[in-house]
Design a protein around this motif. Structure first.
Motif, PDB file in Angstrom:
ATOM      1  N   GLU A 190       0.855  -1.190   0.000  1.00 54.89           N
ATOM      2  CA  GLU A 190       0.000   0.000   0.000  1.00 54.89           C
ATOM      3  C   GLU A 190       0.888   1.236   0.000  1.00 54.89           C
ATOM      4  O   GLU A 190       1.888   1.304   0.722  1.00 54.89           O
ATOM      5  N   SER A 192       0.795   5.775  -0.472  1.00 54.22           N
ATOM      6  CA  SER A 192      -0.055   6.971  -0.463  1.00 54.22           C
ATOM      7  C   SER A 192       0.764   8.144  -0.980  1.00 54.22           C
ATOM      8  O   SER A 192       1.999   8.135  -0.889  1.00 54.22           O
ATOM      9  N   PRO A 208       5.511   8.846  -3.169  1.00 55.07           N
ATOM     10  CA  PRO A 208       4.687   7.965  -2.341  1.00 55.07           C
ATOM     11  C   PRO A 208       5.369   7.486  -1.058  1.00 55.07           C
ATOM     12  O   PRO A 208       6.567   7.265  -1.020  1.00 55.07           O
ATOM     13  N   ASN A 211       3.049   2.203   3.175  1.00 58.09           N
ATOM     14  CA  ASN A 211       2.302   2.077   4.424  1.00 58.09           C
ATOM     15  C   ASN A 211       1.962   0.629   4.736  1.00 58.09           C
ATOM     16  O   ASN A 211       1.559  -0.114   3.843  1.00 58.09           O
ATOM     17  N   SER A 221       4.726   3.958   8.361  1.00 60.10           N
ATOM     18  CA  SER A 221       4.903   4.598   7.047  1.00 60.10           C
ATOM     19  C   SER A 221       6.387   4.833   6.813  1.00 60.10           C
ATOM     20  O   SER A 221       7.112   5.196   7.747  1.00 60.10           O
ATOM     21  N   CYS A 253      -4.897  13.496   0.331  1.00 64.33           N
ATOM     22  CA  CYS A 253      -4.159  12.231   0.424  1.00 64.33           C
ATOM     23  C   CYS A 253      -4.865  11.204  -0.446  1.00 64.33           C
ATOM     24  O   CYS A 253      -6.093  11.063  -0.380  1.00 64.33           O
ATOM     25  N   VAL A 254      -4.105  10.507  -1.258  1.00 70.39           N
ATOM     26  CA  VAL A 254      -4.644   9.425  -2.079  1.00 70.39           C
ATOM     27  C   VAL A 254      -4.000   8.133  -1.611  1.00 70.39           C
ATOM     28  O   VAL A 254      -2.775   7.982  -1.688  1.00 70.39           O
ATOM     29  N   GLU A 255      -4.816   7.223  -1.085  1.00 73.69           N
ATOM     30  CA  GLU A 255      -4.321   5.902  -0.667  1.00 73.69           C
ATOM     31  C   GLU A 255      -4.436   4.968  -1.855  1.00 73.69           C
ATOM     32  O   GLU A 255      -5.481   4.924  -2.525  1.00 73.69           O
ATOM     33  N   HIS A 274      -2.642  13.717   6.514  1.00 71.46           N
ATOM     34  CA  HIS A 274      -2.880  12.278   6.659  1.00 71.46           C
ATOM     35  C   HIS A 274      -1.814  11.663   7.552  1.00 71.46           C
ATOM     36  O   HIS A 274      -0.659  12.093   7.555  1.00 71.46           O
ATOM     37  N   SER A 276      -0.132   9.085   7.187  1.00 71.68           N
ATOM     38  CA  SER A 276       1.075   8.612   6.486  1.00 71.68           C
ATOM     39  C   SER A 276       2.070   9.750   6.249  1.00 71.68           C
ATOM     40  O   SER A 276       3.236   9.495   5.951  1.00 71.68           O
TER      41      SER A 276
END
Ligand code: AMP
Length: 386
Positions: A190, A192, A208, A211, A221, A253-255, A274, A276
């Motif tokens: 994962e 972010s 990125p 996470n 993170s 934030c884009v996960e 976020h 992260s």
């Protein structure tokens, strides 16, 4: 051109949690005053703000009171009702705007928005009844994940469905209105990204980040994420495309899931700082919190560049207190470890109480040092070791 809101002005924050706290600390360092609306007194953000209003977040009178006393209103959580957002906007600009919150506070709208933007995400279907759930499972297949459409975070309101018996048992009164069924993604990792977009449309991006989660809650993170240059570039491009399309002012934030065959799929959006990105305080030229201040005040964005080779952040959840007060000395004694505590009195299991950040020469060294520091402060680990 939007007039900048300069240091000396007052910023209002909807939400009294740790994100609001670290935002307020960054804002005050830049010479702003900060007013917070919190649902409970002596909140993490309220403790470090100039003024704390205690009221329900959806109380339009309280939100209007906050907005009347400030030059701009921002937020640390996206579940602000439309009525509350409108109440804020009547008195001070709300950044990010109500239209952004409308999309990102509802999983179905959010996923439809991402799909319409041409950005990949796992196959999903909105479901509004038990019968529709069965039909959607027929199309999407198993394993799958059923999530409530609204007010879910950290895996709350989320069920993994493996078998048809799970499907039968899964429909719950909390789903009675709206839920979303999505394919279970066997991700390789994962990631972010956190995009900042200013009032003038200028954007920059952190990450990125890599996470890892425990019980659906972010655990660790790492920055930089060990990802191919193509993956990192695509992750940032996805972030920029979505922030631009949202006409966002603030942070997004884009996960993301990175699949085993190297594809990036959006999991979730959050129009705010976020968890992260906490390590940006120690690791980047400008922290995500200062960047949030700059973006919503119409100031130039700060550099997102790394100041160090690598950094790791480990969350400190309330579970750590199970065997007594953690041994803070063990963290404070180590020169490379930065300890952040959020001023929460009650250490409930799963509650985010603080975090540790370690910077080091490599991500592996930073991660190992952060995990070792967390183990060293845990009363459970140290008791069983003695
Ligand atoms: P969310 O609340 O949607 O961010 O989910 C929390 C965590 O649950 C994610 O960070 C993943 O670790 C896991 N998760 C959520 N959705 C899926 C999915 N469709 N497939 C696999 N894991 C998922």
């Amino acid at each position: 051109m939007t007039q900048p809101i300069l240091p000396g002005a007052t910023i209002g924050v909807l939400g009294g949690g740790q994100l609001g706290r670290m935002f307020a600390l960054a804002a005050r360092r830049l010479g702003y005053r900060v007013h917070v609306l919190s649902s409970e007194p002596d909140s993490p953000a309220g403790q470090v703000a100039d003024h704390e209003i205690v009221a329900a977040y959806d109380d339009p009178d309280a939100v209007a009171e906050l907005a009347r006393g400030v030059d701009v209103v921002t937020l640390e959580f996206e579940n602000v009702s439309a009525v509350a957002a409108a109440a804020a906007d009547r008195h001070a600009p709300l950044r990010p705007a109500a239209s952004v919150l409308h999309i990102t506070q509802h999983r179905i709208r959010e996923k439809q928005f991402v799909r319409a933007a041409g950005v990949p995400l796992a196959p999903f279907e909105p479901v509004y009844s038990r019968d529709e759930l069965h039909a959607a499972v027929g199309r999407i297949g198993l394993p799958a994940v059923l999530k409530t459409a609204a007010a879910g975070y950290d895996g709350k309101g989320q069920i993994r469905l493996e078998t048809h018996a799970d499907v039968e048992a899964a429909w719950h009164p909390s789903h009675a209105h709206e839920a979303v069924l999505e394919t279970f993604v066997a991700f390789e990792r994962e990631l972010s990204v956190i995009v900042a977009r200013g009032c003038d449309g200028v954007m920059d991006c952190y990450g990125p980040f890599h996470n890892t989660h425990e019980r659906h809650i972010l655990d660790v993170s790492l920055l930089p994420a060990e990802a191919a240059e193509r993956v990192s570039r695509e992750a940032r491009e996805i972030g920029f495309a979505l922030a631009e399309r949202l006409e966002l002012v603030g942070l997004l934030c884009v996960e993301l899931f990175l699949t085993e065959d190297g594809r990036l799929l959006v999991n979730e959006l959050a129009p705010r700082s976020h968890n992260s990105g906490h390590l940006t305080i120690e690791a980047c030229a400008t922290s995500q919190f200062e960047q949030h201040v700059r973006a919503v005040c119409g100031l130039p964005l700060g550099a997102t560049t790394l100041r160090v080779s690598a950094a790791a952040m480990a969350n400190l959840l309330g579970d750590l207190w199970a065997g007594g007060t953690p041994h803070w000395r063990a963290a404070l004694e180590q020169p490379g470890v930065a300890l952040h505590l959020y001023g929460k009195r009650e250490p409930r299991p799963g509650r985010k109480m603080g975090h540790l950040t370690v910077v080091d020469a490599t991500v592996a060294q930073a991660r190992d040092a952060a995990l070792a520091a967390r183990a060293a402060i845990s009363p459970m680990t140290t008791r069983s070791a003695s």
